[in-house]
Design a protein around this motif. Structure first.
Motif, PDB file in Angstrom:
ATOM      1  N   ASP A   1       0.828  -1.208   0.000  1.00 26.29           N
ATOM      2  CA  ASP A   1       0.000   0.000   0.000  1.00 26.29           C
ATOM      3  C   ASP A   1       0.864   1.261   0.000  1.00 26.29           C
ATOM      4  O   ASP A   1       0.564   2.228  -0.700  1.00 26.29           O
ATOM      5  CB  ASP A   1      -0.937   0.014   1.206  1.00 26.29           C
ATOM      6  N   LYS A   2       1.936   1.236   0.761  1.00 21.09           N
ATOM      7  CA  LYS A   2       2.808   2.405   0.888  1.00 21.09           C
ATOM      8  C   LYS A   2       3.532   2.733  -0.418  1.00 21.09           C
ATOM      9  O   LYS A   2       3.699   3.900  -0.767  1.00 21.09           O
ATOM     10  CB  LYS A   2       3.830   2.156   1.994  1.00 21.09           C
ATOM     11  N   TYR A   3       3.959   1.705  -1.162  1.00 17.92           N
ATOM     12  CA  TYR A   3       4.753   1.926  -2.370  1.00 17.92           C
ATOM     13  C   TYR A   3       3.954   1.717  -3.659  1.00 17.92           C
ATOM     14  O   TYR A   3       4.525   1.698  -4.746  1.00 17.92           O
ATOM     15  CB  TYR A   3       6.003   1.031  -2.345  1.00 17.92           C
ATOM     16  N   ARG A   4       2.651   1.617  -3.546  1.00 14.94           N
ATOM     17  CA  ARG A   4       1.781   1.423  -4.707  1.00 14.94           C
ATOM     18  C   ARG A   4       1.950   2.561  -5.731  1.00 14.94           C
ATOM     19  O   ARG A   4       1.889   2.341  -6.932  1.00 14.94           O
ATOM     20  CB  ARG A   4       0.327   1.325  -4.247  1.00 14.94           C
ATOM     21  N   ALA A   5       2.173   3.772  -5.263  1.00 15.53           N
ATOM     22  CA  ALA A   5       2.310   4.922  -6.162  1.00 15.53           C
ATOM     23  C   ALA A   5       3.519   4.787  -7.084  1.00 15.53           C
ATOM     24  O   ALA A   5       3.544   5.400  -8.159  1.00 15.53           O
ATOM     25  CB  ALA A   5       2.406   6.207  -5.352  1.00 15.53           C
ATOM     26  N   MET A   6       4.489   3.987  -6.682  1.00 17.01           N
ATOM     27  CA  MET A   6       5.681   3.797  -7.527  1.00 17.01           C
ATOM     28  C   MET A   6       5.321   3.171  -8.871  1.00 17.01           C
ATOM     29  O   MET A   6       5.996   3.414  -9.872  1.00 17.01           O
ATOM     30  CB  MET A   6       6.703   2.904  -6.812  1.00 17.01           C
ATOM     31  N   VAL A   7       4.247   2.387  -8.894  1.00 13.74           N
ATOM     32  CA  VAL A   7       3.823   1.729 -10.131  1.00 13.74           C
ATOM     33  C   VAL A   7       3.451   2.782 -11.182  1.00 13.74           C
ATOM     34  O   VAL A   7       3.753   2.635 -12.366  1.00 13.74           O
ATOM     35  CB  VAL A   7       2.635   0.776  -9.856  1.00 13.74           C
ATOM     36  N   LYS A   8       2.827   3.875 -10.739  1.00 13.93           N
ATOM     37  CA  LYS A   8       2.348   4.912 -11.670  1.00 13.93           C
ATOM     38  C   LYS A   8       3.478   5.775 -12.218  1.00 13.93           C
ATOM     39  O   LYS A   8       3.355   6.335 -13.296  1.00 13.93           O
ATOM     40  CB  LYS A   8       1.313   5.784 -10.979  1.00 13.93           C
ATOM     41  N   VAL A   9       4.560   5.897 -11.488  1.00 16.64           N
ATOM     42  CA  VAL A   9       5.651   6.780 -11.919  1.00 16.64           C
ATOM     43  C   VAL A   9       6.916   5.996 -12.266  1.00 16.64           C
ATOM     44  O   VAL A   9       7.999   6.561 -12.289  1.00 16.64           O
ATOM     45  CB  VAL A   9       5.972   7.831 -10.829  1.00 16.64           C
ATOM     46  N   TRP A  10       6.780   4.706 -12.546  1.00 16.06           N
ATOM     47  CA  TRP A  10       7.930   3.842 -12.832  1.00 16.06           C
ATOM     48  C   TRP A  10       8.677   4.367 -14.053  1.00 16.06           C
ATOM     49  O   TRP A  10       8.115   4.461 -15.146  1.00 16.06           O
ATOM     50  CB  TRP A  10       7.445   2.427 -13.049  1.00 16.06           C
ATOM     51  N   PRO A  11       9.941   4.739 -13.925  1.00 19.01           N
ATOM     52  CA  PRO A  11      10.671   5.361 -15.032  1.00 19.01           C
ATOM     53  C   PRO A  11      11.267   4.388 -16.051  1.00 19.01           C
ATOM     54  O   PRO A  11      11.716   4.815 -17.110  1.00 19.01           O
ATOM     55  CB  PRO A  11      11.789   6.123 -14.320  1.00 19.01           C
ATOM     56  N   GLU A  12      11.285   3.102 -15.735  1.00 17.08           N
ATOM     57  CA  GLU A  12      11.934   2.144 -16.628  1.00 17.08           C
ATOM     58  C   GLU A  12      10.935   1.555 -17.614  1.00 17.08           C
ATOM     59  O   GLU A  12       9.735   1.701 -17.455  1.00 17.08           O
ATOM     60  CB  GLU A  12      12.589   1.039 -15.797  1.00 17.08           C
ATOM     61  N   VAL A  13      11.462   0.872 -18.623  1.00 18.59           N
ATOM     62  CA  VAL A  13      10.600   0.260 -19.638  1.00 18.59           C
ATOM     63  C   VAL A  13      10.091  -1.112 -19.196  1.00 18.59           C
ATOM     64  O   VAL A  13       9.266  -1.696 -19.868  1.00 18.59           O
ATOM     65  CB  VAL A  13      11.321   0.130 -21.004  1.00 18.59           C
ATOM     66  N   THR A  14      10.571  -1.613 -18.071  1.00 18.03           N
ATOM     67  CA  THR A  14      10.134  -2.908 -17.560  1.00 18.03           C
ATOM     68  C   THR A  14       8.735  -2.784 -16.958  1.00 18.03           C
ATOM     69  O   THR A  14       8.258  -1.692 -16.687  1.00 18.03           O
ATOM     70  CB  THR A  14      11.111  -3.414 -16.483  1.00 18.03           C
ATOM     71  N   ASP A  15       8.092  -3.927 -16.759  1.00 17.09           N
ATOM     72  CA  ASP A  15       6.741  -3.968 -16.204  1.00 17.09           C
ATOM     73  C   ASP A  15       6.755  -3.440 -14.770  1.00 17.09           C
ATOM     74  O   ASP A  15       7.338  -4.061 -13.881  1.00 17.09           O
ATOM     75  CB  ASP A  15       6.228  -5.410 -16.228  1.00 17.09           C
ATOM     76  N   PRO A  16       6.120  -2.285 -14.520  1.00 13.46           N
ATOM     77  CA  PRO A  16       6.195  -1.683 -13.181  1.00 13.46           C
ATOM     78  C   PRO A  16       5.555  -2.531 -12.086  1.00 13.46           C
ATOM     79  O   PRO A  16       6.103  -2.624 -10.989  1.00 13.46           O
ATOM     80  CB  PRO A  16       5.462  -0.353 -13.342  1.00 13.46           C
ATOM     81  N   GLU A  17       4.417  -3.163 -12.368  1.00 14.54           N
ATOM     82  CA  GLU A  17       3.770  -3.959 -11.320  1.00 14.54           C
ATOM     83  C   GLU A  17       4.643  -5.129 -10.900  1.00 14.54           C
ATOM     84  O   GLU A  17       4.782  -5.418  -9.715  1.00 14.54           O
ATOM     85  CB  GLU A  17       2.399  -4.437 -11.786  1.00 14.54           C
ATOM     86  N   LYS A  18       5.255  -5.789 -11.880  1.00 14.37           N
ATOM     87  CA  LYS A  18       6.099  -6.928 -11.549  1.00 14.37           C
ATOM     88  C   LYS A  18       7.285  -6.494 -10.685  1.00 14.37           C
ATOM     89  O   LYS A  18       7.535  -7.061  -9.633  1.00 14.37           O
ATOM     90  CB  LYS A  18       6.614  -7.613 -12.817  1.00 14.37           C
ATOM     91  N   PHE A  19       7.991  -5.458 -11.124  1.00 14.48           N
ATOM     92  CA  PHE A  19       9.219  -5.081 -10.437  1.00 14.48           C
ATOM     93  C   PHE A  19       8.957  -4.380  -9.112  1.00 14.48           C
ATOM     94  O   PHE A  19       9.664  -4.627  -8.133  1.00 14.48           O
ATOM     95  CB  PHE A  19      10.114  -4.246 -11.355  1.00 14.48           C
ATOM     96  N   VAL A  20       7.966  -3.534  -9.029  1.00 17.82           N
ATOM     97  CA  VAL A  20       7.681  -2.842  -7.774  1.00 17.82           C
ATOM     98  C   VAL A  20       7.231  -3.846  -6.715  1.00 17.82           C
ATOM     99  O   VAL A  20       7.771  -3.889  -5.609  1.00 17.82           O
ATOM    100  CB  VAL A  20       6.628  -1.729  -7.966  1.00 17.82           C
ATOM    101  N   TYR A  21       6.258  -4.681  -7.052  1.00 14.97           N
ATOM    102  CA  TYR A  21       5.743  -5.615  -6.056  1.00 14.97           C
ATOM    103  C   TYR A  21       6.728  -6.735  -5.742  1.00 14.97           C
ATOM    104  O   TYR A  21       6.736  -7.284  -4.635  1.00 14.97           O
ATOM    105  CB  TYR A  21       4.373  -6.155  -6.476  1.00 14.97           C
ATOM    106  N   GLU A  22       7.586  -7.058  -6.694  1.00 18.36           N
ATOM    107  CA  GLU A  22       8.634  -8.044  -6.422  1.00 18.36           C
ATOM    108  C   GLU A  22       9.622  -7.484  -5.405  1.00 18.36           C
ATOM    109  O   GLU A  22      10.008  -8.161  -4.457  1.00 18.36           O
ATOM    110  CB  GLU A  22       9.345  -8.401  -7.728  1.00 18.36           C
TER     111      GLU A  22
END
Length: 157
Positions: free
Chosen positions: A92-113
């Motif tokens: 919940d705390k880092y969910r916002a990182m998914v929306k502003v992910w600067p890389e071309v990789t899948d943000p949901e996979k990498f953030v939640y991983e």
């Protein structure tokens, strides 16, 4: 040389049958490969004697050994009932990182991983501190092999 290993086991009546769900192994050393310039260097291209005297017996033993792995499952190293709530909190705390992910990789996979890895380490370290009776937090070193999110999460927590 062609070697094929198909595991068999004896059933209750003494009959041999194919051991389902196990390893099927097939190794080929083709004479054509040697003719095409394949040189056995003993490292990248192993010698036939080593394949037959060392590798094959080990593969046979590993494939037919009924003993379970002696390594503990990493999930058994920490209490799941502590992992779940911490993971949900960090997610919940880092969910916002998914929306502003600067890389071309899948943000949901990498953030939640990375959140999952951070959760695992934080719970594991908390358990370790409880066992040793210390309040000092563990330290870690960033080797610079990732995108920095894991280090960011661990540093903030």
């Amino acid at each position: 040389l062609q070697v094929t290993f198909v595991p068999f086991e004896e059933d209750t009546s003494g009959q041999l049958c194919h051991k389902a769900g196990n390893v099927f192994l097939e190794l080929h050393l083709l004479a054509a490969a040697a003719a095409a310039g394949w040189v056995c260097d003993g490292v990248a291209y192993p010698r036939q004697a080593w394949l037959s005297s060392t590798l094959l017996p080990r593969l046979l033993r590993w494939a037919s050994d009924p003993v379970a792995s002696q390594f503990k499952s990493t999930l058994s190293l920490l209490p799941v009932e502590k992992y779940g709530p911490v993971y949900q909190q960090l997610k919940d705390k880092y969910r916002a990182m998914v929306k502003v992910w600067p890389e071309v990789t899948d943000p949901e996979k990498f953030v939640y991983e990375d959140v999952a890895i951070a959760t695992y380490l934080l719970v594991l370290w908390g358990e370790e501190r409880a066992e040793t009776g210390t309040m000092d937090k563990q330290s870690f070193v960033d080797l610079g092999c990732g995108n920095g999110l894991l280090v960011h999460i661990l540093s903030n927590e």
